[in-house]
Design a protein around this motif. Structure first.
Motif, PDB file in Angstrom:
ATOM      1  N   HIS A 124       0.876  -1.164  -0.091  1.00  0.00           N
ATOM      2  CA  HIS A 124       0.039   0.076   0.082  1.00  0.00           C
ATOM      3  C   HIS A 124       0.831   1.366  -0.004  1.00  0.00           C
ATOM      4  O   HIS A 124       0.516   2.063  -0.879  1.00  0.00           O
ATOM      5  CB  HIS A 124      -0.821   0.044   1.340  1.00  0.00           C
ATOM      6  CG  HIS A 124      -1.868  -1.183   1.232  1.00  0.00           C
ATOM      7  ND1 HIS A 124      -3.318  -0.940   0.736  1.00  0.00           N
ATOM      8  CD2 HIS A 124      -1.798  -2.375   1.745  1.00  0.00           C
ATOM      9  CE1 HIS A 124      -4.003  -2.115   0.899  1.00  0.00           C
ATOM     10  NE2 HIS A 124      -3.077  -2.786   1.618  1.00  0.00           N
ATOM     11  N   GLU A 125       1.977   1.228   0.797  1.00  0.00           N
ATOM     12  CA  GLU A 125       2.860   2.419   0.783  1.00  0.00           C
ATOM     13  C   GLU A 125       3.564   2.536  -0.218  1.00  0.00           C
ATOM     14  O   GLU A 125       3.675   3.772  -0.635  1.00  0.00           O
ATOM     15  CB  GLU A 125       3.606   2.204   2.012  1.00  0.00           C
ATOM     16  CG  GLU A 125       3.051   2.358   3.500  1.00  0.00           C
ATOM     17  CD  GLU A 125       3.923   1.747   4.796  1.00  0.00           C
ATOM     18  OE1 GLU A 125       5.125   1.117   4.310  1.00  0.00           O
ATOM     19  OE2 GLU A 125       3.436   1.471   5.688  1.00  0.00           O
ATOM     20  N   ALA A 126       4.002   1.582  -1.002  1.00  0.00           N
ATOM     21  CA  ALA A 126       4.897   1.875  -2.214  1.00  0.00           C
ATOM     22  C   ALA A 126       3.849   2.332  -3.156  1.00  0.00           C
ATOM     23  O   ALA A 126       4.230   3.274  -4.057  1.00  0.00           O
ATOM     24  CB  ALA A 126       5.454   0.474  -2.573  1.00  0.00           C
ATOM     25  N   ALA A 127       2.660   1.769  -3.442  1.00  0.00           N
ATOM     26  CA  ALA A 127       1.690   2.286  -4.279  1.00  0.00           C
ATOM     27  C   ALA A 127       1.166   3.605  -3.999  1.00  0.00           C
ATOM     28  O   ALA A 127       1.117   4.577  -4.913  1.00  0.00           O
ATOM     29  CB  ALA A 127       0.332   1.647  -4.277  1.00  0.00           C
ATOM     30  N   GLY A 131       2.078   7.618  -6.452  1.00  0.00           N
ATOM     31  CA  GLY A 131       0.866   8.544  -6.553  1.00  0.00           C
ATOM     32  C   GLY A 131      -0.499   7.909  -6.848  1.00  0.00           C
ATOM     33  O   GLY A 131      -1.339   8.505  -7.302  1.00  0.00           O
ATOM     34  N   PHE A 132      -0.612   6.484  -6.498  1.00  0.00           N
ATOM     35  CA  PHE A 132      -1.961   6.133  -6.734  1.00  0.00           C
ATOM     36  C   PHE A 132      -2.758   6.638  -5.597  1.00  0.00           C
ATOM     37  O   PHE A 132      -2.280   6.491  -4.544  1.00  0.00           O
ATOM     38  CB  PHE A 132      -1.568   4.644  -6.665  1.00  0.00           C
ATOM     39  CG  PHE A 132      -1.130   3.961  -7.919  1.00  0.00           C
ATOM     40  CD1 PHE A 132      -2.074   3.733  -9.133  1.00  0.00           C
ATOM     41  CD2 PHE A 132       0.258   3.309  -7.901  1.00  0.00           C
ATOM     42  CE1 PHE A 132      -1.589   3.103 -10.136  1.00  0.00           C
ATOM     43  CE2 PHE A 132       0.451   2.820  -9.048  1.00  0.00           C
ATOM     44  CZ  PHE A 132      -0.181   2.925 -10.265  1.00  0.00           C
ATOM     45  N   GLY A 133      -4.145   6.818  -6.097  1.00  0.00           N
ATOM     46  CA  GLY A 133      -5.140   7.006  -4.844  1.00  0.00           C
ATOM     47  C   GLY A 133      -5.489   5.643  -4.379  1.00  0.00           C
ATOM     48  O   GLY A 133      -5.080   4.724  -4.999  1.00  0.00           O
ATOM     49  N   TRP A 134      -6.763   5.744  -3.479  1.00  0.00           N
ATOM     50  CA  TRP A 134      -7.132   4.778  -3.061  1.00  0.00           C
ATOM     51  C   TRP A 134      -7.643   3.534  -3.907  1.00  0.00           C
ATOM     52  O   TRP A 134      -7.364   2.338  -3.803  1.00  0.00           O
ATOM     53  CB  TRP A 134      -8.409   4.706  -1.977  1.00  0.00           C
ATOM     54  CG  TRP A 134      -8.665   3.721  -1.096  1.00  0.00           C
ATOM     55  CD1 TRP A 134      -8.333   2.965   0.036  1.00  0.00           C
ATOM     56  CD2 TRP A 134     -10.039   2.699  -1.720  1.00  0.00           C
ATOM     57  NE1 TRP A 134      -9.054   1.809   0.381  1.00  0.00           N
ATOM     58  CE2 TRP A 134     -10.064   1.846  -0.599  1.00  0.00           C
ATOM     59  CE3 TRP A 134     -10.882   2.910  -2.590  1.00  0.00           C
ATOM     60  CZ2 TRP A 134     -10.955   0.805  -0.738  1.00  0.00           C
ATOM     61  CZ3 TRP A 134     -11.907   2.178  -2.446  1.00  0.00           C
ATOM     62  CH2 TRP A 134     -12.172   1.112  -1.525  1.00  0.00           C
ATOM     63  N   VAL A 141      -2.646  -2.634  -7.712  1.00  0.00           N
ATOM     64  CA  VAL A 141      -1.621  -3.138  -6.950  1.00  0.00           C
ATOM     65  C   VAL A 141      -2.233  -4.260  -5.888  1.00  0.00           C
ATOM     66  O   VAL A 141      -1.782  -5.384  -5.779  1.00  0.00           O
ATOM     67  CB  VAL A 141      -1.125  -2.061  -6.054  1.00  0.00           C
ATOM     68  CG1 VAL A 141       0.179  -2.673  -5.190  1.00  0.00           C
ATOM     69  CG2 VAL A 141      -0.301  -1.030  -6.860  1.00  0.00           C
ATOM     70  N   ILE A 142      -3.427  -3.725  -5.140  1.00  0.00           N
ATOM     71  CA  ILE A 142      -3.693  -4.946  -4.119  1.00  0.00           C
ATOM     72  C   ILE A 142      -4.499  -5.941  -4.660  1.00  0.00           C
ATOM     73  O   ILE A 142      -4.216  -7.427  -4.524  1.00  0.00           O
ATOM     74  CB  ILE A 142      -4.482  -4.064  -3.024  1.00  0.00           C
ATOM     75  CG1 ILE A 142      -3.799  -3.080  -2.559  1.00  0.00           C
ATOM     76  CG2 ILE A 142      -5.091  -5.025  -2.088  1.00  0.00           C
ATOM     77  CD1 ILE A 142      -2.401  -3.273  -1.725  1.00  0.00           C
ATOM     78  N   LEU A 143      -5.668  -5.713  -5.660  1.00  0.00           N
ATOM     79  CA  LEU A 143      -6.680  -6.881  -6.234  1.00  0.00           C
ATOM     80  C   LEU A 143      -5.893  -7.878  -6.993  1.00  0.00           C
ATOM     81  O   LEU A 143      -6.079  -8.860  -6.731  1.00  0.00           O
ATOM     82  CB  LEU A 143      -7.972  -5.935  -6.959  1.00  0.00           C
ATOM     83  CG  LEU A 143      -8.766  -5.501  -6.231  1.00  0.00           C
ATOM     84  CD1 LEU A 143      -9.959  -4.845  -6.932  1.00  0.00           C
ATOM     85  CD2 LEU A 143      -9.386  -6.910  -5.195  1.00  0.00           C
ATOM     86  N   PRO A 144      -4.916  -7.528  -7.825  1.00  0.00           N
ATOM     87  CA  PRO A 144      -4.369  -8.468  -8.637  1.00  0.00           C
ATOM     88  C   PRO A 144      -3.374  -9.604  -7.728  1.00  0.00           C
ATOM     89  O   PRO A 144      -3.606 -10.693  -8.097  1.00  0.00           O
ATOM     90  CB  PRO A 144      -3.339  -7.680  -9.522  1.00  0.00           C
ATOM     91  CG  PRO A 144      -3.821  -6.379  -9.499  1.00  0.00           C
ATOM     92  CD  PRO A 144      -4.606  -6.205  -8.430  1.00  0.00           C
TER      93      PRO A 144
END
Length: 226
Positions: A124-127, A131-134, A141-144
């Motif tokens: 999460h922190e890297a994403a 510059g990625f929002g929630w 990043v998270i879902l894949p």
């Protein structure tokens, strides 16, 4: 079928023609509904909003905790109700599909929550640093990563739902086990010998042939993806 008694071929053909498609259709409906509803509920569980988390947790604990047979009978014996001008009454087949979907969606919701929350905070922190929002963090990043972890449990859920379609037997759905039982009763009436060992042995064999490759696939995916 060489080596088998004459009565067996028409019995097996009836079971494969009438019972097996009903089992597979019922499983397909339940898996599709379970995956759709369960994934949505599991994602909502990861949002820190206590009222929604409490309601979804209640849903999961109720439908996952009850015996599926109890759920099937409860849904089947629900009274008729009206939606606007429409009179709604679930038949046996849809009652079984709804009950299996409730159970399955609770399983998927819990598995989805666990898969999403198992992704390390560093991801999460890297994403966020990129510059990625929630929404972007979740979608790209998270879902894949979570979906990779969800795939083996989903194959396992398919196997469990295929097995649990046999519970529809109790409300008269002509799934594979019920079709075998009907042939057993017919043979008993006609000849006095229903040949239960061979008929229900055929049921056992058919479920094994369907389930074994899927359980091996789930184990393979677990080794490769998790």
């Amino acid at each position: 079928m060489p080596g088998l008694p004459d009565w067996f071929r028409p019995v097996a053909e009836y079971m494969l023609r009438e019972g097996l498609p009903e089992t597979l259709r019922l499983a397909a409906i339940a898996v599709t509904a379970s995956a759709t509803v369960g994934f949505l509920l599991g994602m909502l569980m990861t949002i820190r909003f206590r009222p929604s988390q409490a309601l979804i947790r209640l849903y999961i604990e109720v439908w996952r905790g009850l015996p599926i047979l109890v759920t099937v009978l409860f849904i089947y014996w629900l009274p008729d109700y009206h939606v606007g001008p429409f009179h709604v009454r679930l038949n046996a087949y849809m009652s079984a599909a709804v009950a299996l979907s409730l159970w399955g969606s609770a399983q998927v919701a819990e598995a989805t929550r666990g898969a999403v929350q198992s992704i390390p905070k560093e991801q999460h922190e890297a994403a966020a640093a990129l510059g990625f929002g929630w929404v972007g963090r979740l979608a790209f990043v998270i879902l894949p990563q979570a979906l990779r972890r969800l795939l083996p449990p989903m194959v396992g859920l398919l196997v469990n739902i295929i097995h649990n379609t046999t519970i529809a037997f109790v409300i008269g759905v002509n799934e594979f086990l019920q079709s075998g039982n009907r042939q057993f009763e017919n043979l008993t009436t006609q000849t006095g010998d229903g040949h239960p060992f061979m008929i229900f042995g055929f049921v056992l064999l058919a479920f094994f042939v369907i389930s074994f490759p899927l359980t091996r696939l789930a184990a393979f995916l677990e080794r490769r993806l998790i």
